[in-house]
Design a protein around this motif. Structure first.
Motif, PDB file in Angstrom:
ATOM      1  N   GLU A  81       0.875  -1.172   0.000  1.00 48.89           N
ATOM      2  CA  GLU A  81       0.000   0.000   0.000  1.00 48.89           C
ATOM      3  C   GLU A  81       0.913   1.223   0.000  1.00 48.89           C
ATOM      4  O   GLU A  81       1.647   1.458   0.953  1.00 48.89           O
ATOM      5  N   ILE A  82       0.900   1.993  -1.095  1.00 43.24           N
ATOM      6  CA  ILE A  82       1.802   3.130  -1.250  1.00 43.24           C
ATOM      7  C   ILE A  82       0.997   4.420  -1.148  1.00 43.24           C
ATOM      8  O   ILE A  82       0.035   4.618  -1.885  1.00 43.24           O
ATOM      9  N   THR A  83       1.394   5.273  -0.193  1.00 43.37           N
ATOM     10  CA  THR A  83       0.744   6.567  -0.017  1.00 43.37           C
ATOM     11  C   THR A  83       1.800   7.662  -0.055  1.00 43.37           C
ATOM     12  O   THR A  83       2.977   7.411   0.194  1.00 43.37           O
ATOM     13  N   THR A  84       1.372   8.878  -0.367  1.00 48.28           N
ATOM     14  CA  THR A  84       2.285  10.011  -0.398  1.00 48.28           C
ATOM     15  C   THR A  84       1.923  10.971   0.725  1.00 48.28           C
ATOM     16  O   THR A  84       0.788  11.000   1.198  1.00 48.28           O
ATOM     17  N   LEU A  85       2.895  11.775   1.157  1.00 41.20           N
ATOM     18  CA  LEU A  85       2.681  12.716   2.236  1.00 41.20           C
ATOM     19  C   LEU A  85       3.590  13.910   2.066  1.00 41.20           C
ATOM     20  O   LEU A  85       4.586  13.849   1.341  1.00 41.20           O
ATOM     21  N   LYS A  86       3.254  14.991   2.742  1.00 38.89           N
ATOM     22  CA  LYS A  86       4.093  16.180   2.708  1.00 38.89           C
ATOM     23  C   LYS A  86       5.280  15.957   3.633  1.00 38.89           C
ATOM     24  O   LYS A  86       5.132  15.430   4.729  1.00 38.89           O
ATOM     25  N   SER A  87       6.465  16.349   3.194  1.00 39.96           N
ATOM     26  CA  SER A  87       7.679  16.043   3.936  1.00 39.96           C
ATOM     27  C   SER A  87       7.803  16.828   5.230  1.00 39.96           C
ATOM     28  O   SER A  87       8.189  16.302   6.252  1.00 39.96           O
ATOM     29  N   GLY A  88       7.545  18.126   5.227  1.00 39.84           N
ATOM     30  CA  GLY A  88       7.700  18.951   6.426  1.00 39.84           C
ATOM     31  C   GLY A  88       9.154  19.283   6.694  1.00 39.84           C
ATOM     32  O   GLY A  88      10.069  18.763   6.058  1.00 39.84           O
ATOM     33  N   GLY A  89       9.385  20.192   7.629  1.00 41.68           N
ATOM     34  CA  GLY A  89      10.750  20.578   7.989  1.00 41.68           C
ATOM     35  C   GLY A  89      11.287  21.670   7.090  1.00 41.68           C
ATOM     36  O   GLY A  89      10.549  22.376   6.418  1.00 41.68           O
ATOM     37  N   LYS A  90      12.607  21.829   7.085  1.00 37.41           N
ATOM     38  CA  LYS A  90      13.248  22.864   6.285  1.00 37.41           C
ATOM     39  C   LYS A  90      13.199  22.500   4.810  1.00 37.41           C
ATOM     40  O   LYS A  90      13.161  21.345   4.454  1.00 37.41           O
ATOM     41  N   GLY A  91      13.242  23.506   3.956  1.00 40.17           N
ATOM     42  CA  GLY A  91      13.276  23.221   2.531  1.00 40.17           C
ATOM     43  C   GLY A  91      12.574  24.248   1.681  1.00 40.17           C
ATOM     44  O   GLY A  91      12.447  24.082   0.486  1.00 40.17           O
ATOM     45  N   GLY A  92      12.053  25.305   2.288  1.00 39.52           N
ATOM     46  CA  GLY A  92      11.466  26.376   1.489  1.00 39.52           C
ATOM     47  C   GLY A  92      10.019  26.142   1.147  1.00 39.52           C
ATOM     48  O   GLY A  92       9.297  25.417   1.830  1.00 39.52           O
ATOM     49  N   ASN A  94       8.521  24.547  -1.233  1.00 37.74           N
ATOM     50  CA  ASN A  94       8.122  23.238  -1.760  1.00 37.74           C
ATOM     51  C   ASN A  94       7.624  22.298  -0.658  1.00 37.74           C
ATOM     52  O   ASN A  94       6.787  21.440  -0.905  1.00 37.74           O
ATOM     53  N   VAL A  95       8.115  22.460   0.570  1.00 41.71           N
ATOM     54  CA  VAL A  95       7.919  21.461   1.623  1.00 41.71           C
ATOM     55  C   VAL A  95       6.465  21.239   1.992  1.00 41.71           C
ATOM     56  O   VAL A  95       5.997  20.120   2.045  1.00 41.71           O
ATOM     57  N   ASN A  96       5.713  22.283   2.278  1.00 37.27           N
ATOM     58  CA  ASN A  96       4.354  22.117   2.777  1.00 37.27           C
ATOM     59  C   ASN A  96       3.293  22.111   1.686  1.00 37.27           C
ATOM     60  O   ASN A  96       2.115  22.053   1.980  1.00 37.27           O
ATOM     61  N   LYS A  97       3.687  22.176   0.423  1.00 36.21           N
ATOM     62  CA  LYS A  97       2.725  22.210  -0.674  1.00 36.21           C
ATOM     63  C   LYS A  97       2.710  20.930  -1.496  1.00 36.21           C
ATOM     64  O   LYS A  97       1.666  20.476  -1.934  1.00 36.21           O
ATOM     65  N   VAL A  98       3.872  20.352  -1.730  1.00 35.89           N
ATOM     66  CA  VAL A  98       3.994  19.204  -2.630  1.00 35.89           C
ATOM     67  C   VAL A  98       4.233  17.933  -1.810  1.00 35.89           C
ATOM     68  O   VAL A  98       5.035  17.922  -0.887  1.00 35.89           O
ATOM     69  N   GLU A  99       3.521  16.877  -2.175  1.00 40.00           N
ATOM     70  CA  GLU A  99       3.672  15.607  -1.465  1.00 40.00           C
ATOM     71  C   GLU A  99       4.856  14.838  -2.033  1.00 40.00           C
ATOM     72  O   GLU A  99       4.718  14.063  -2.979  1.00 40.00           O
ATOM     73  N   THR A 100       6.034  15.048  -1.449  1.00 40.04           N
ATOM     74  CA  THR A 100       7.239  14.371  -1.935  1.00 40.04           C
ATOM     75  C   THR A 100       7.580  13.152  -1.091  1.00 40.04           C
ATOM     76  O   THR A 100       8.330  12.294  -1.529  1.00 40.04           O
ATOM     77  N   GLY A 101       7.052  13.066   0.119  1.00 42.54           N
ATOM     78  CA  GLY A 101       7.328  11.913   0.979  1.00 42.54           C
ATOM     79  C   GLY A 101       6.536  10.697   0.531  1.00 42.54           C
ATOM     80  O   GLY A 101       5.455  10.800  -0.045  1.00 42.54           O
ATOM     81  N   GLU A 118      14.503  12.994   0.365  1.00 39.42           N
ATOM     82  CA  GLU A 118      14.796  13.629  -0.919  1.00 39.42           C
ATOM     83  C   GLU A 118      13.672  14.590  -1.308  1.00 39.42           C
ATOM     84  O   GLU A 118      12.579  14.530  -0.769  1.00 39.42           O
ATOM     85  N   ARG A 119      13.936  15.455  -2.292  1.00 39.39           N
ATOM     86  CA  ARG A 119      12.930  16.410  -2.758  1.00 39.39           C
ATOM     87  C   ARG A 119      12.035  15.824  -3.838  1.00 39.39           C
ATOM     88  O   ARG A 119      11.047  16.424  -4.222  1.00 39.39           O
ATOM     89  N   SER A 120      12.363  14.648  -4.328  1.00 38.68           N
ATOM     90  CA  SER A 120      11.603  14.019  -5.396  1.00 38.68           C
ATOM     91  C   SER A 120      10.850  12.804  -4.861  1.00 38.68           C
ATOM     92  O   SER A 120      11.407  11.977  -4.144  1.00 38.68           O
ATOM     93  N   GLN A 121       9.575  12.705  -5.241  1.00 33.17           N
ATOM     94  CA  GLN A 121       8.771  11.562  -4.830  1.00 33.17           C
ATOM     95  C   GLN A 121       9.320  10.257  -5.404  1.00 33.17           C
ATOM     96  O   GLN A 121       9.345   9.234  -4.717  1.00 33.17           O
ATOM     97  N   LEU A 122       9.800  10.284  -6.650  1.00 30.25           N
ATOM     98  CA  LEU A 122      10.355   9.087  -7.264  1.00 30.25           C
ATOM     99  C   LEU A 122      11.611   8.603  -6.551  1.00 30.25           C
ATOM    100  O   LEU A 122      11.801   7.403  -6.340  1.00 30.25           O
ATOM    101  N   GLN A 123      12.479   9.536  -6.151  1.00 27.23           N
ATOM    102  CA  GLN A 123      13.691   9.159  -5.409  1.00 27.23           C
ATOM    103  C   GLN A 123      13.326   8.577  -4.050  1.00 27.23           C
ATOM    104  O   GLN A 123      13.907   7.588  -3.612  1.00 27.23           O
TER     105      GLN A 123
END
Length: 128
Positions: A81-92, A94-101, A118-123
């Motif tokens: 079961e694969i889900t995405t989430l917002k990373s949070g923390g430092k990073g400008g 991009n962090v709280n808007k895009v679900e990279t986690g 990482e900043r990329s969901q694929l990575q």
């Protein structure tokens, strides 16, 4: 590998990597039975009445697998079961808007892996 200092003294958490020079010594096998709660009773150097104090430590033991050992494992996609989430923390911005986690749950065992480094969901998916 990693330490987190306690609020007053000591450590809040410690992560150790215990390795061996040969496969025959099997450090995971030796330490697997240490998993669980450990209790230490001692005379506290901070107590003026020299009373005994009890400290508890939670121990978790897990093996570190090499890439060639992991590549041989085949997990069907229906078990994940694969889900995405917002990373949070430092990073400008991009962090709280895009679900990279990425969080991957193995359904039969309920083993949960989360990667947000990482900043990329694929990575992050590849690492997880």
């Amino acid at each position: 590998v990693e330490t987190s200092a306690g609020e007053v003294v000591g450590y809040k958490s410690i992560e150790l990597l215990i390795s061996s020079t040969t496969k025959a010594s099997n450090p995971y096998g030796w330490f697997a039975n240490e998993k669980g709660a450990h209790r230490l009773v001692r005379l506290s150097p901070f107590n003026s009445q020299n009373k005994r104090q009890t400290t508890f430590a939670g121990v978790d033991v897990s093996p570190v697998l090499e890439d060639e050992e992991v590549n041989d494992v085949d997990i069907p996609d229906k078990d994940l079961e694969i889900t995405t989430l917002k990373s949070g923390g430092k990073g400008g911005q991009n962090v709280n808007k895009v679900e990279t986690g990425v969080r991957i749950i193995h359904k039969p065992t309920r083993i949960n892996i989360k990667c947000t480094q990482e900043r990329s969901q694929l990575q992050n998916k590849k690492i997880a």
